[in-house]
Design an enzyme around this catalytic site. Structure first.
Site: not given
Length: 321
Positions: A61, A65, A93, A193
């Site tokens: 992740r 990001h 975040n 995910h």
């Protein structure tokens, strides 16, 4: 004159050996500069995942990001300063991103192994994402390397560019397309995910208000995610949360996607990305692994800093003095 020309040719050749050209990312970037770099990253991640399997999802992740906010430049790792408010406290975040301590550990170990500060924090994120996926049962792919680190970060851009869990399908696709990605990229990268957990605040609206959800699944989640309170309670993003596989797609088909944005990828009416979800879930799960690898490489090539742009941070949390 001939002697002078010979000197310049010798100097140019020597410079080419000592200073790698960074105009383009390559998988062998550190082979000569520091061959110990990639094994060092993998060893630390292996230990971290053995200690806490969720770490793998956290590192994946972080890379996502990072790349979605002004390119894969390590900006997500920067702490706030007097000159800028960083990305760590942006809405997508805050109290959510994790794994920073593992990155710190990797950076320190690499600098020691290489006897120099030659591996960028942005590259560490890219390799850490690949190794995390692979160690949890997912594919191994060659990571393109040679990124440099940004000297700034943008809280506002993080709030603007990262797709939130309440987006619908058209918003998700538009967001990915704005980054040069397509429908397949959206579907396979969202399937990251297949590992990890999510906080109650990210799926509360879905389990209480969405209709495209399995009734028993929603009811089971309400025990740990009440209408009020329990914001930080965690639930698995799919039913095999510590194994990287195609179960994510099968859960979507069963209307058991945890996040609203995940379930938007499968509505069951043949629209949007329904066909791809069925294909990866049941027809050819192995194709998901190869397509995921290709999309990760593609995402990792989003606006990297190379050449003399940016820097190679000594400490991933702050720019060099």
């Amino acid at each position: 004159m001939a002697a002078l020309q010979s000197f310049f040719l010798y100097f140019a050749a020597l410079t080419a050996i000592l200073i790698p050209v960074r105009a383009q990312l390559t998988p062998d970037f550190y082979d000569n500069v520091c061959p110990q770099a990639l094994p060092t990253i993998r060893n630390i991640i292996k230990q971290a995942i053995q200690s806490e399997p969720r770490t793998g999802a956290s590192l994946l992740r972080l890379h996502f990001h990072d790349c979605f906010v002004n390119g894969c430049d390590g900006s997500v790792l920067l702490d706030d300063t007097a000159n800028f408010t960083g990305e760590k406290t942006a809405f997508p975040n805050l109290n959510s991103l994790r794994g920073f301590e593992v990155v710190d550990q990797i950076k320190s170990a690499i600098n020691q192994a290489c006897s120099a500060n030659v591996v960028s924090c942005a590259d560490i994120l890219a390799v850490a994402a690949r190794d995390s996926v692979n160690l949890l049962g997912g594919p191994w792919y060659k990571v393109l390397l040679g990124r440099r680190d940004s000297r700034t970060a943008s809280n506002n851009d993080a709030n603007t560019n990262l797709p939130p869990p309440f987006f619908n399908f058209s918003q998700l696709l538009s967001n990915f397309q704005s980054h040069g990605l397509n429908l397949t990229d959206l579907v396979v990268l969202s399937a990251g995910h297949t590992i990890g957990l999510a906080r109650c605040t990210t799926f509360r609206d879905r389990i209480y208000n969405d209709t495209n959800i399995n009734y028993e699944f929603a009811a089971s989640l309400k025990h740990s995610c009440p209408r009020t309170g329990g914001d930080s309670n965690m639930n698995p993003l799919d039913s095999t949360t510590t194994r990287f596989d195609a179960q994510y797609f099968r859960d979507l088909i069963a209307k058991k996607g945890l996040l609203h944005s995940d379930q938007e990828l499968f509505k069951g009416d043949g629209s949007g990305s329904d066909r791809l979800v069925k294909y990866y879930g049941y027809v050819n799960p192995y194709k998901f692994l190869t397509d995921f690898s290709a999309s990760m490489i593609k995402m990792g090539n989003m606006k990297p800093l190379t050449g003399t742009d940016g820097e190679i941070r000594m400490n991933c949390r702050k720019v060099n003095n």
